[in-house]
Scaffold this motif. Sequence first.
Motif, PDB file in Angstrom:
ATOM      1  N   ASP A 376      10.538  -0.204   1.096  1.00 51.79           N
ATOM      2  CA  ASP A 376      10.144  -0.107   2.501  1.00 51.79           C
ATOM      3  C   ASP A 376       9.649  -1.465   2.984  1.00 51.79           C
ATOM      4  N   SER A 377      10.199  -1.948   4.096  1.00 45.50           N
ATOM      5  CA  SER A 377       9.846  -3.293   4.579  1.00 45.50           C
ATOM      6  C   SER A 377       8.395  -3.386   5.014  1.00 45.50           C
ATOM      7  N   ARG A 378       7.855  -2.313   5.597  1.00 42.07           N
ATOM      8  CA  ARG A 378       6.445  -2.344   6.009  1.00 42.07           C
ATOM      9  C   ARG A 378       5.535  -2.435   4.798  1.00 42.07           C
ATOM     10  N   MET A 379       5.860  -1.711   3.731  1.00 36.20           N
ATOM     11  CA  MET A 379       5.078  -1.804   2.503  1.00 36.20           C
ATOM     12  C   MET A 379       5.239  -3.186   1.863  1.00 36.20           C
ATOM     13  N   ALA A 380       6.417  -3.792   2.014  1.00 35.02           N
ATOM     14  CA  ALA A 380       6.626  -5.140   1.478  1.00 35.02           C
ATOM     15  C   ALA A 380       5.735  -6.149   2.194  1.00 35.02           C
ATOM     16  N   GLU A 381       5.609  -6.025   3.505  1.00 30.88           N
ATOM     17  CA  GLU A 381       4.710  -6.910   4.257  1.00 30.88           C
ATOM     18  C   GLU A 381       3.254  -6.699   3.824  1.00 30.88           C
ATOM     19  N   HIS A 382       2.895  -5.441   3.639  1.00 31.57           N
ATOM     20  CA  HIS A 382       1.544  -5.102   3.178  1.00 31.57           C
ATOM     21  C   HIS A 382       1.282  -5.740   1.816  1.00 31.57           C
ATOM     22  N   PHE A 383       2.258  -5.673   0.939  1.00 35.07           N
ATOM     23  CA  PHE A 383       2.184  -6.282  -0.384  1.00 35.07           C
ATOM     24  C   PHE A 383       1.980  -7.791  -0.270  1.00 35.07           C
ATOM     25  N   HIS A 384       2.716  -8.430   0.627  1.00 36.66           N
ATOM     26  CA  HIS A 384       2.619  -9.872   0.820  1.00 36.66           C
ATOM     27  C   HIS A 384       1.228 -10.286   1.297  1.00 36.66           C
ATOM     28  N   VAL A 385       0.692  -9.564   2.262  1.00 35.30           N
ATOM     29  CA  VAL A 385      -0.623  -9.924   2.807  1.00 35.30           C
ATOM     30  C   VAL A 385      -1.702  -9.777   1.735  1.00 35.30           C
ATOM     31  N   PHE A 386      -1.601  -8.719   0.932  1.00 35.99           N
ATOM     32  CA  PHE A 386      -2.574  -8.557  -0.148  1.00 35.99           C
ATOM     33  C   PHE A 386      -2.420  -9.652  -1.193  1.00 35.99           C
ATOM     34  N   GLY A 387      -1.187  -9.937  -1.597  1.00 36.49           N
ATOM     35  CA  GLY A 387      -0.954 -10.980  -2.589  1.00 36.49           C
ATOM     36  C   GLY A 387      -1.365 -12.357  -2.111  1.00 36.49           C
ATOM     37  N   SER A 388      -1.386 -12.552  -0.798  1.00 33.85           N
ATOM     38  CA  SER A 388      -1.851 -13.816  -0.214  1.00 33.85           C
ATOM     39  C   SER A 388      -3.370 -13.887  -0.137  1.00 33.85           C
ATOM     40  N   ARG A 389      -4.056 -12.842  -0.608  1.00 36.23           N
ATOM     41  CA  ARG A 389      -5.526 -12.733  -0.623  1.00 36.23           C
ATOM     42  C   ARG A 389      -6.092 -12.773   0.792  1.00 36.23           C
ATOM     43  N   LEU A 390      -5.342 -12.154   1.708  1.00 34.92           N
ATOM     44  CA  LEU A 390      -5.791 -12.016   3.092  1.00 34.92           C
ATOM     45  C   LEU A 390      -6.282 -10.602   3.381  1.00 34.92           C
ATOM     46  N   MET A 391      -6.413  -9.800   2.346  1.00 29.34           N
ATOM     47  CA  MET A 391      -6.758  -8.396   2.494  1.00 29.34           C
ATOM     48  C   MET A 391      -7.625  -7.992   1.308  1.00 29.34           C
ATOM     49  N   THR A 392      -8.601  -7.123   1.555  1.00 36.24           N
ATOM     50  CA  THR A 392      -9.424  -6.627   0.463  1.00 36.24           C
ATOM     51  C   THR A 392      -8.657  -5.620  -0.377  1.00 36.24           C
ATOM     52  N   VAL A 393      -9.164  -5.370  -1.570  1.00 34.99           N
ATOM     53  CA  VAL A 393      -8.558  -4.356  -2.427  1.00 34.99           C
ATOM     54  C   VAL A 393      -8.630  -2.994  -1.757  1.00 34.99           C
ATOM     55  N   GLU A 394      -9.763  -2.696  -1.105  1.00 34.52           N
ATOM     56  CA  GLU A 394      -9.909  -1.411  -0.417  1.00 34.52           C
ATOM     57  C   GLU A 394      -8.864  -1.247   0.676  1.00 34.52           C
ATOM     58  N   ASP A 395      -8.608  -2.312   1.448  1.00 36.87           N
ATOM     59  CA  ASP A 395      -7.614  -2.220   2.515  1.00 36.87           C
ATOM     60  C   ASP A 395      -6.202  -2.063   1.954  1.00 36.87           C
ATOM     61  N   PHE A 396      -5.939  -2.706   0.813  1.00 36.46           N
ATOM     62  CA  PHE A 396      -4.617  -2.573   0.201  1.00 36.46           C
ATOM     63  C   PHE A 396      -4.338  -1.116  -0.177  1.00 36.46           C
ATOM     64  N   MET A 397      -5.383  -0.429  -0.647  1.00 32.32           N
ATOM     65  CA  MET A 397      -5.228   0.965  -1.064  1.00 32.32           C
ATOM     66  C   MET A 397      -5.759   1.930  -0.010  1.00 32.32           C
ATOM     67  N   ALA A 398      -5.699   1.537   1.246  1.00 36.35           N
ATOM     68  CA  ALA A 398      -6.183   2.387   2.338  1.00 36.35           C
ATOM     69  C   ALA A 398      -5.399   3.705   2.372  1.00 36.35           C
ATOM     70  N   PRO A 399      -6.048   4.800   2.784  1.00 35.15           N
ATOM     71  CA  PRO A 399      -5.388   6.120   2.757  1.00 35.15           C
ATOM     72  C   PRO A 399      -4.063   6.159   3.507  1.00 35.15           C
ATOM     73  N   ASP A 400      -3.966   5.468   4.647  1.00 35.73           N
ATOM     74  CA  ASP A 400      -2.714   5.534   5.396  1.00 35.73           C
ATOM     75  C   ASP A 400      -1.584   4.832   4.646  1.00 35.73           C
ATOM     76  N   MET A 401      -1.910   3.749   3.898  1.00 29.94           N
ATOM     77  CA  MET A 401      -0.861   3.062   3.147  1.00 29.94           C
ATOM     78  C   MET A 401      -0.476   3.856   1.898  1.00 29.94           C
ATOM     79  N   VAL A 402      -1.447   4.514   1.279  1.00 33.36           N
ATOM     80  CA  VAL A 402      -1.128   5.388   0.150  1.00 33.36           C
ATOM     81  C   VAL A 402      -0.225   6.529   0.610  1.00 33.36           C
TER      82      VAL A 402
END
Length: 444
Positions: A376-402
């Motif tokens: 999924d391209s939206r999940m890929a973007e989410h992955f990129h932002v987290f891997g760039s350390r622009l997002m907290t661990v909590e936000d990466f595993m936010a309920p809507d993304m899960v």
Amino acid sequence: MPENMTDTYDVVINGASVAGCSAAILFARRGARVALLERRSSMSAHKVLCTHYIQASAHPVMTEIGLADALDGVGAIRNSADYWTKWGWIKPEARTGPGVLPHGYSVRRETLDPLLRRLAAETEGVDLKPGHTVGELLTEDGWVTGVAGTTAGGTFALRARLVVGADGKDSTVARLAGTPAEISENNRFSYFAYYRGITHPEGRTSARVYYLDPDNAYVMPNEDGVTVIAAVLSKQRLDDFKDDIEGAYLDLVRSLPEAPDIDNAERISKVIGTVNYPLISRRPTGTGYALIGDAALTSDPLSAVGCAWAMQSASWLVEAAAPALADDDRLSAALAAYARRHATETGPHQHLIADYATARPFNEIEAFMFEAAAKDSRMAEHFHVFGSRLMTVEDFMAPDMVARAEKVNGWSLSEEALRTLAEGAPGTPAQQHGHDDLLEGAAR
């Protein structure tokens, strides 16, 4: 200790590499007089072992100190990456196209380090002192008040309101101060080489990162048409490299999915690497001194956070300490604030990084998020932002993304994994396993 104190500064920084130069520029721009010491005499000296990837999280600091423009000027690559997994490629730019998502830079250290050193030397208020080796911390009533050491011409001693260790994973300042440290083994080893003439898919300059689970590799374009290709492997494979490092490295690279064509490119370096690169967490402050960059936190090179966190920790320190340099009580409070921010910003990420550095296979939560990002391209973007350390661990595993990942994958996390998320996303401060204990004295 030399008898004559030749100079007094607001800040003395030991180490004129990424963290030290960034801190020197930022302190000086806030009115501080800074001595920037470097044990090596050459302006072109540079670190050899590096991932060559500056995460997007450091972009605001790079912009502030003038490094972003300078890197554009020398042709550094505005970086992005595609990630190979057993579920397919994760391509964060598939929906947006190149140049839209946040970026950092891919650049060789032989370009980056001298460039930063020149920027620092040209900054009013910075006194760059190459060829200065620190051997002693000066103290008064338990408070660090300066440094002393040797040069090619003799000895030196400098006093300062604040001493900063920006001197890497084997920090002299940390050792002399007796700073406590927590060491985690890195169960991977790495080898890399530089190539010229590597053809990249569709002419793009995105890095290609391979999650071979548990092994890893990357193909990363750098400036001047040079590509660095690295193998980062479980130590269980060390025997494969014992007798023929170069041959084993070349075989590994050739075996990669959609492998780079190294046989029709020019290798312009020997095969470089290390078999032992532990993760080191230190208390980042003490009485009259602070640690930044790898001196405070040496992470796994595979995570590519070293250069970014070096710049960011320099910025966090300056933001806290620069207004407080004139008063010991205010400076103590400022250093405690810096220690707390350092723990908050890096601790959860570092916990995940250290856990993965055990060279274990993906756990269930990682597999769940990686598979979704590949589909999924939206999940890929989410992955990129987290891997760039622009997002907290909590936000990466936010309920809507899960929930989105569940829909994309067609399967749900186990009850055990869901309990882990309910208790706090893996790597949150409650699960740092000693990181907070290490910082307790500084952050109190």
